[in-house]
Design an enzyme around this catalytic site. Structure first.
Site, PDB file in Angstrom:
ATOM      1  N   GLU A  38       0.623  -1.083   0.096  1.00 29.77           N
ATOM      2  CA  GLU A  38       0.466   0.226  -0.469  1.00 29.77           C
ATOM      3  C   GLU A  38       0.777   1.224   0.296  1.00 29.77           C
ATOM      4  O   GLU A  38       2.320   1.550   0.532  1.00 29.77           O
ATOM      5  CB  GLU A  38      -1.014   0.152   1.150  1.00 29.77           C
ATOM      6  CG  GLU A  38      -2.363  -1.209   1.443  1.00 29.77           C
ATOM      7  CD  GLU A  38      -2.943  -1.213   2.212  1.00 29.77           C
ATOM      8  OE1 GLU A  38      -3.826  -1.246   2.592  1.00 29.77           O
ATOM      9  OE2 GLU A  38      -2.335  -0.234   3.695  1.00 29.77           O
TER      10      GLU A  38
ATOM     11  N   CYS B 119      -1.405   6.928  10.349  1.00 34.23           N
ATOM     12  CA  CYS B 119      -0.203   5.986  10.817  1.00 34.23           C
ATOM     13  C   CYS B 119      -0.486   4.705  11.088  1.00 34.23           C
ATOM     14  O   CYS B 119      -1.784   5.198  12.294  1.00 34.23           O
ATOM     15  CB  CYS B 119       1.039   7.400  11.254  1.00 34.23           C
ATOM     16  SG  CYS B 119       2.073   6.772  12.024  1.00 34.23           S
TER      17      CYS B 119
END
Length: 384
Positions: A104, A358
């Site tokens: 990703e 994150c």
């Protein structure tokens, strides 16, 4: 030798030299491919052979058989799917590699004018930062990170890393690149170094100062990073001010003592004369109390750093941690700023609704729609 990607610069140049072709033609190939794929949004059909002579003219004739035999299509990876956050500021790219694995990459959109330089507003406008992956999975096993739950599967080649930038450039003009996606970049050192060198050359022409590599603290790699990539930004996933807490939340920290890590960073800063970005995830009741802030301040007070406090992003049942309250984050920031005069920022959560924030990168596919919101400040405003 079968080369994994046409952007595997070292391997392709070696093969060219073997058949008497000047390696200078390799960046020319990249330029033609990058401009073609970015500007025309050319669809790449994996079932069709790429017409190298048509798309990359004027190469030595012996180059084309080599290209055709190694690369049926110009990219070894394909863009499997794209997910957009509801505020339209974040896009997550799910990229399928030639070996069937997935990685990703995340595009984050910001506004230059929201940052300040020398106390004055910056000139400019919207820009985009690309968060890229260096490995499939990760062997570090950080307990607050979804990628760590995958375990380690494989390293990406330098070309597979660069191809994430090629794919992303179809959606935005990428100004900054951060190695903060899947994997520990310094555990794939050679490929990461080569990919950065490719990104800073033709046709991408990114500046070293706009590329950031994040590491949990692989000391032997940090020790040689400045010599190999001078001018690059270094970010360290510190996340705790004491060794026992680091080991609790980051098992890999057992191999790299905090004392040795800080000595390595001291030497890195002495050589590079650059600020270091310290990443610190805020975990409720684990590392977010006032005494932790004082320990961190004392640990960093002799360094030139920017501390980036990171709100914990939920990873479902994969972690037992909870996010710190906004008030505790504010108090933590206030101590570092007020008592220790350390520049401290709080990372804005982006892409949480598409698992693109994150610590959330793990292979899954949510279905989200587009929306609109105001642009944000960027990592570039932190490290400069």
């Amino acid at each position: 030798m079968k080369i994994r990607s046409v952007f595997d610069g070292g391997a392709l140049k070696t093969e060219f030299e073997k058949i008497g072709i000047d390696p200078k033609f390799v960046p020319i190939i990249w330029k033609h491919l990058f401009l073609t794929l970015r500007n025309t949004n050319t669809e790449i059909n994996s079932d069709c052979n790429w017409e190298w002579e048509k798309h990359v003219p004027s190469l030595p004739s012996s180059a084309y058989p080599l290209l055709r035999s190694n690369f049926k299509t110009p990219l070894s990876s394909t863009l499997h799917s794209v997910f957009h956050s509801s505020d339209n500021l974040t896009s997550k790219l799910l990229i399928k590699l030639n070996n069937g694995e997935f990685v990703e990459a995340v595009i984050m959109r910001y506004d230059t004018r929201l940052g300040k330089y020398g106390g004055k507003p910056r000139l400019g406008g919207p820009r985009a930062t690309l968060c890229i992956s260096s490995q499939v999975g990760c062997k570090m096993g950080c307990r607050f990170c979804a990628t760590g739950s995958m375990g380690f599967k494989s390293n990406l080649s330098s070309g597979e890393i660069v191809e994430q930038l090629v794919h992303a450039s179809s959606f935005a003009q990428i100004r900054n690149v951060v190695f903060m996606g899947m994997g520990e970049p310094l555990n794939n050192y050679s490929a990461v170094v080569e990919s950065v060198r490719i990104m800073t050359g033709s046709p991408f022409q990114l500046s070293f100062k706009r590329i950031t590599i994040s590491t949990v603290g692989i000391i032997h790699a940090i020790n040689k990073l400045h010599n190999d990539l001078p001018g690059l930004n270094l970010a360290v996933s510190l996340h705790a001010p004491a060794q026992d807490i680091r080991c609790q939340i980051m098992p890999a920290a057992r191999a790299f003592s905090l004392e040795k890590l800080m000595n390595s960073l001291q030497e890195y800063q002495r050589k590079s004369l650059q600020k270091i970005l310290i990443e610190y995830i805020m975990l409720d009741g684990v590392n977010d109390e006032e005494h932790h802030a004082h320990l961190l301040g004392k640990l960093l007070e002799t360094f030139e750093v920017v501390v980036n406090l990171i709100p914990f992003n939920s990873i479902g049942t994969l972690s037992q941690f909870k996010p710190t309250s906004e008030q505790k984050v504010f108090n933590f920031q206030k101590i570092l700023r007020g008592t220790y005069d350390i520049r401290t920022t709080v990372r804005k959560q982006m892409g949480e609704d598409i698992s693109g924030a994150c610590g959330q990168l793990v292979i899954k596919a949510p279905d989200m729609s587009l929306g609109n919101a105001d642009p944000l400040t960027d990592i570039e405003d932190l490290v400069i």
